[in-house]
Structure formats: structure tokens, C-alpha cells
Design a protein around this motif. Structure first.
Motif, PDB file in Angstrom:
ATOM      1  N   LEU A  38      -7.283  88.625 -31.188  1.00 22.31           N
ATOM      2  CA  LEU A  38      -7.749  88.446 -29.890  1.00 22.31           C
ATOM      3  C   LEU A  38      -8.998  89.638 -29.597  1.00 22.31           C
ATOM      4  N   ILE A  39     -10.194  88.934 -29.177  1.00 20.51           N
ATOM      5  CA  ILE A  39     -11.206  89.698 -29.123  1.00 20.51           C
ATOM      6  C   ILE A  39     -11.921  89.713 -27.601  1.00 20.51           C
ATOM      7  N   ALA A  78     -12.064  86.507 -25.508  1.00 19.63           N
ATOM      8  CA  ALA A  78     -11.940  86.770 -23.996  1.00 19.63           C
ATOM      9  C   ALA A  78     -13.005  87.155 -23.196  1.00 19.63           C
ATOM     10  N   ALA A  79     -13.222  86.750 -22.112  1.00 18.44           N
ATOM     11  CA  ALA A  79     -14.529  87.459 -21.440  1.00 18.44           C
ATOM     12  C   ALA A  79     -14.205  86.871 -19.920  1.00 18.44           C
ATOM     13  N   ARG A  80     -14.836  87.407 -19.144  1.00 15.32           N
ATOM     14  CA  ARG A  80     -15.114  86.952 -17.632  1.00 15.32           C
ATOM     15  C   ARG A  80     -15.969  85.718 -17.530  1.00 15.32           C
ATOM     16  N   ARG A  81     -16.901  85.457 -18.541  1.00 13.80           N
ATOM     17  CA  ARG A  81     -17.958  84.300 -18.494  1.00 13.80           C
ATOM     18  C   ARG A  81     -17.721  83.293 -19.540  1.00 13.80           C
ATOM     19  N   LEU A  82     -16.763  82.508 -18.987  1.00 12.10           N
ATOM     20  CA  LEU A  82     -16.291  81.253 -19.995  1.00 12.10           C
ATOM     21  C   LEU A  82     -17.425  80.457 -20.782  1.00 12.10           C
ATOM     22  N   ASP A  83     -18.376  80.366 -19.755  1.00 13.12           N
ATOM     23  CA  ASP A  83     -19.701  79.401 -20.287  1.00 13.12           C
ATOM     24  C   ASP A  83     -20.399  80.295 -21.381  1.00 13.12           C
ATOM     25  N   LYS A  84     -20.511  81.464 -21.267  1.00 17.08           N
ATOM     26  CA  LYS A  84     -21.132  82.252 -22.417  1.00 17.08           C
ATOM     27  C   LYS A  84     -20.375  81.964 -23.945  1.00 17.08           C
ATOM     28  N   MET A  85     -19.338  81.571 -24.000  1.00 18.32           N
ATOM     29  CA  MET A  85     -18.551  81.514 -25.254  1.00 18.32           C
ATOM     30  C   MET A  85     -18.485  79.875 -25.610  1.00 18.32           C
ATOM     31  N   ASP A  86     -19.024  79.111 -25.013  1.00 13.48           N
ATOM     32  CA  ASP A  86     -19.102  77.621 -25.464  1.00 13.48           C
ATOM     33  C   ASP A  86     -19.506  77.355 -27.258  1.00 13.48           C
ATOM     34  N   ASP A  87     -20.589  78.550 -27.640  1.00 15.54           N
ATOM     35  CA  ASP A  87     -20.715  78.182 -29.053  1.00 15.54           C
ATOM     36  C   ASP A  87     -19.794  78.649 -30.018  1.00 15.54           C
ATOM     37  N   ILE A  88     -19.034  79.746 -29.638  1.00 12.02           N
ATOM     38  CA  ILE A  88     -17.976  79.976 -30.370  1.00 12.02           C
ATOM     39  C   ILE A  88     -16.717  79.168 -30.350  1.00 12.02           C
ATOM     40  N   VAL A  89     -16.519  78.566 -29.094  1.00 11.72           N
ATOM     41  CA  VAL A  89     -15.626  77.306 -29.093  1.00 11.72           C
ATOM     42  C   VAL A  89     -15.856  76.129 -29.738  1.00 11.72           C
ATOM     43  N   SER A  90     -17.007  76.046 -30.027  1.00 13.10           N
ATOM     44  CA  SER A  90     -17.670  74.743 -30.874  1.00 13.10           C
ATOM     45  C   SER A  90     -17.373  74.999 -32.185  1.00 13.10           C
ATOM     46  N   LEU A  91     -17.201  76.425 -32.801  1.00 11.18           N
ATOM     47  CA  LEU A  91     -16.898  76.855 -33.870  1.00 11.18           C
ATOM     48  C   LEU A  91     -15.249  76.702 -34.052  1.00 11.18           C
ATOM     49  N   GLY A  92     -14.628  76.575 -33.102  1.00 16.75           N
ATOM     50  CA  GLY A  92     -13.182  76.539 -33.321  1.00 16.75           C
ATOM     51  C   GLY A  92     -12.310  77.735 -32.345  1.00 16.75           C
ATOM     52  N   ALA A  93     -12.939  78.791 -31.948  1.00 18.22           N
ATOM     53  CA  ALA A  93     -12.439  79.597 -30.981  1.00 18.22           C
ATOM     54  C   ALA A  93     -11.717  79.066 -29.695  1.00 18.22           C
ATOM     55  N   ARG A  94     -10.718  79.698 -29.301  1.00 13.24           N
ATOM     56  CA  ARG A  94      -9.895  79.341 -28.228  1.00 13.24           C
ATOM     57  C   ARG A  94     -10.614  80.560 -27.141  1.00 13.24           C
ATOM     58  N   ALA A  95     -11.090  79.968 -26.092  1.00 14.73           N
ATOM     59  CA  ALA A  95     -11.590  80.935 -24.832  1.00 14.73           C
ATOM     60  C   ALA A  95     -10.539  81.176 -23.918  1.00 14.73           C
ATOM     61  N   LEU A  96     -10.443  82.722 -23.387  1.00 13.11           N
ATOM     62  CA  LEU A  96      -9.703  83.086 -22.428  1.00 13.11           C
ATOM     63  C   LEU A  96     -10.694  83.628 -21.310  1.00 13.11           C
ATOM     64  N   LYS A  97     -10.324  83.369 -20.064  1.00 11.96           N
ATOM     65  CA  LYS A  97     -10.902  84.095 -19.102  1.00 11.96           C
ATOM     66  C   LYS A  97     -10.234  85.306 -18.840  1.00 11.96           C
ATOM     67  N   MET A  98     -10.731  86.365 -18.801  1.00 10.60           N
ATOM     68  CA  MET A  98     -10.059  87.678 -18.891  1.00 10.60           C
ATOM     69  C   MET A  98     -11.115  88.817 -18.156  1.00 10.60           C
ATOM     70  N   ASP A  99     -10.635  89.316 -17.218  1.00 10.16           N
ATOM     71  CA  ASP A  99     -11.411  90.544 -16.626  1.00 10.16           C
ATOM     72  C   ASP A  99     -10.298  91.971 -17.006  1.00 10.16           C
ATOM     73  N   SER A 154     -18.211  87.388 -25.202  1.00  8.33           N
ATOM     74  CA  SER A 154     -19.496  86.474 -24.689  1.00  8.33           C
ATOM     75  C   SER A 154     -20.518  86.828 -25.193  1.00  8.33           C
ATOM     76  N   ALA A 155     -20.718  88.002 -25.730  1.00  9.94           N
ATOM     77  CA  ALA A 155     -22.095  88.555 -26.311  1.00  9.94           C
ATOM     78  C   ALA A 155     -21.737  89.418 -27.225  1.00  9.94           C
ATOM     79  N   GLY A 156     -23.033  89.878 -27.923  1.00 12.28           N
ATOM     80  CA  GLY A 156     -23.174  90.972 -28.855  1.00 12.28           C
ATOM     81  C   GLY A 156     -22.081  90.968 -29.710  1.00 12.28           C
TER      82      GLY A 156
END
Length: 270
Positions: free
Chosen positions: A6-7, A32-53, A11-13
Motif C-alpha cells: 500500500l502506497i 491511495a490518494a484523495r484524487r483518484l483521477d490522478k492515478m489512472d496511469d498506474i491503474v492502467s499498469l495494474g495498480a488498484r486505486a483507493l480513495k483515501m484522505d 497520485s504524484a511524485g
């Protein structure tokens, strides 16, 4: 069995670069990040995105629950989420200072609390806390940011001693200058908070120095590689550092007196 990571701040950097690195290494990666749309590129590589503040306890509890229900384990937590809210200590509202600590310290601590029962049950796990060389030295205008990073350094040292008995490693990553959106956020805050106060001349000088430093900042992949090294080490060190000026700054901070270090630092702001 694939290992699960879990990272936060994915969403950036540094967080995004680390997600890409661990995906290449065959990990099941939750970003994990607040901005799900900013993780589309890593999702396309196979990551699972979690909305998390990481300032929201319910978000963190829900996120860990989802990972455990889906994977049954968690092997690596990379506590990377954080930000810098700059401004003179006199000028920064205490509410803003508390939020800085909420994100950079208490969010990290709470996620660590949530993964530890599962890591103890496995008798294995690694908690990677991303701090900064700013957790070892302080600059003017960054008081509350540095306070948060100094806190994470101490918290991690205690946690490392507590959980080693359970086969869990706690590792600090101390980046120097890295090309991320962190700088823009921190120094825009500084100008907004202190740009028209008694500290305005120091703000102007600090901004000029930061602009020069950002041109030489290292790519986030440098820290992603360092995190990979720390994770793969059989006997990891307590601390790893890399990035622009990390080596010289930490060396000078270790060997110079506080007075000499202060003089050296402030001489750069003339």
C-alpha cells in the motif's frame, strides 16, 4: 504468492514512481490518494486505486479493510502522503499547523496502527516512512513542516524498536531535493502567509534560493529506487537518503555545531 503493498500519496511524485517500481517487481500494489483521477496511469499498469484522505480515520480503516478482504495480507506500507505548508511560525494559523501535523504525522501513525495487527500475524512486514532531510535540519519559513518531519523521525525510531520482535522492519527514507509538486504548494503557501508581514524580505530571499534549487532537483525515480532497495534488504538500515544535496546537507548537519550550521544556512539567503 505475490506480496501486497500500500502506497499513500500515489497520485504524484515519489508515490507514483514507487507504485510503478513495485508493479514492475511483481507486487500487488494499492495506490491511495484523495484524487483518484490522478492515478489512472498506474491503474492502467495494474495498480488498484483507493480513495483515501490520511486525515480521515474512516477512509483509512475502510482502505485497510478492503485490502485485507481482497488479499488476506499486507506486506509493505509506504507512508508517503504529506505536504509542506510554509510560512513564518509567527504567521501560520495554529489550525493550519495542526492540519500539517494531522496529515504528515497522525495519518502516518494511524495507518501504521491499522496494518500492524496483520503484519504481526504474518510475522513479517515493512513500514516505510518517507520523511525528508528536513527531518534532520530546519530552514526559515518551514517550522511546522520541519516539526512534522522531526516527529516522524522520532516516532519511527520508537516503532522500529517495538516491532522488530515481530519480524517487522520500520525504515525511514530521507529525500533531498526532488522534482515534485511539493515545492509549489509549500512556497505558494509561504508567500500567501508571510509575503506581506514582517518576514516579507526573508520570504523573497528564500524564494530565490528555492527557485535555483528546484532546477537541480532529482527525479522521483531516485527515491523509488531507494525504497525498492530498502524493501529488498534482508537487514535494512534504519535510514536511507538520496536526492539533490541530501549527502552534503546531512554530512554538514552531523559535524558542524548548530551555530556554524545556522551561519552557513543563512549565508545562502543574503
Amino acid at each position: 504468492m505475490k506480496k501486497v503493498a500500500l502506497i499513500t500519496g500515489a497520485s504524484a511524485g515519489i508515490g507514483k514512481a514507487t507504485a510503478k517500481q513495485l508493479l514492475q517487481d511483481g507486487y500487488i500494489v494499492y495506490g491511495a490518494a484523495r484524487r483518484l483521477d490522478k492515478m489512472d496511469d498506474i491503474v492502467s499498469l495494474g495498480a488498484r486505486a483507493l480513495k483515501m484522505d490520511v486525515a480521515d480515520d474512516a477512509d483509512m480503516v475502510s482502505g485497510i479493510d478492503k485490502i485485507i478482504k481482497a488479499e488476506g495480507r499486507i506486506d509493505v506500507l509506504v507512508n508517503n502522503a504529506g505536504f509542506g505548508s510554509y510560512g513564518a511560525v509567527e504567521d501560520v494559523a495554529i489550525a493550519d499547523a495542526k492540519y500539517q501535523l494531522e496529515v504528515n504525522v497522525f495519518g502516518l501513525a494511524r495507518l501504521s496502527q491499522l496494518v500492524l495487527p496483520h503484519m504481526r500475524a504474518q510475522h513479517s512486514g515493512k513500514i516505510i516512512n518517507v520523511t525528508s532531510i528536513g527531518g534532520k535540519m530546519a530552514t526559515p519559513m518551514g517550522g511546522w513542516y520541519h516539526a512534522s518531519k522531526f516527529a516522524v523521525e522520532g516516532l519511527s525510531d520508537s516503532l522500529r524498536l517495538e516491532v522488530k520482535q515481530f519480524g517487522i522492519d520500520v525504515i525511514l527514507i530521507e529525500p533531498g531535493g526532488i522534482k515534485t509538486e511539493w515545492g509549489d504548494i509549500a512556497f505558494n503557501s509561504m508567500k500567501k502567509v508571510s509575503g506581506k508581514t514582517a518576514y516579507k524580505h526573508l520570504v523573497a530571499k528564500t524564494s530565490a534560493i528555492v527557485g535555483k534549487a528546484e532546477k537541480n532537483a532529482s527525479d522521483p525515480s531516485v527515491i523509488a529506487d531507494l525504497i525498492k532497495k530498502a524493501i529488498n534488504a534482508k537487514k535494512p538500515k534504519a535510514r536511507y537518503s538520496a536526492g539533490y544535496m541530501s549527502g552534503p546537507v546531512l554530512f554538514l548537519k552531523k559535524w558542524l555545531s548548530d551555530g556554524l550550521f545556522d551561519k552557513m544556512l543563512m549565508s545562502q539567503l543574503k
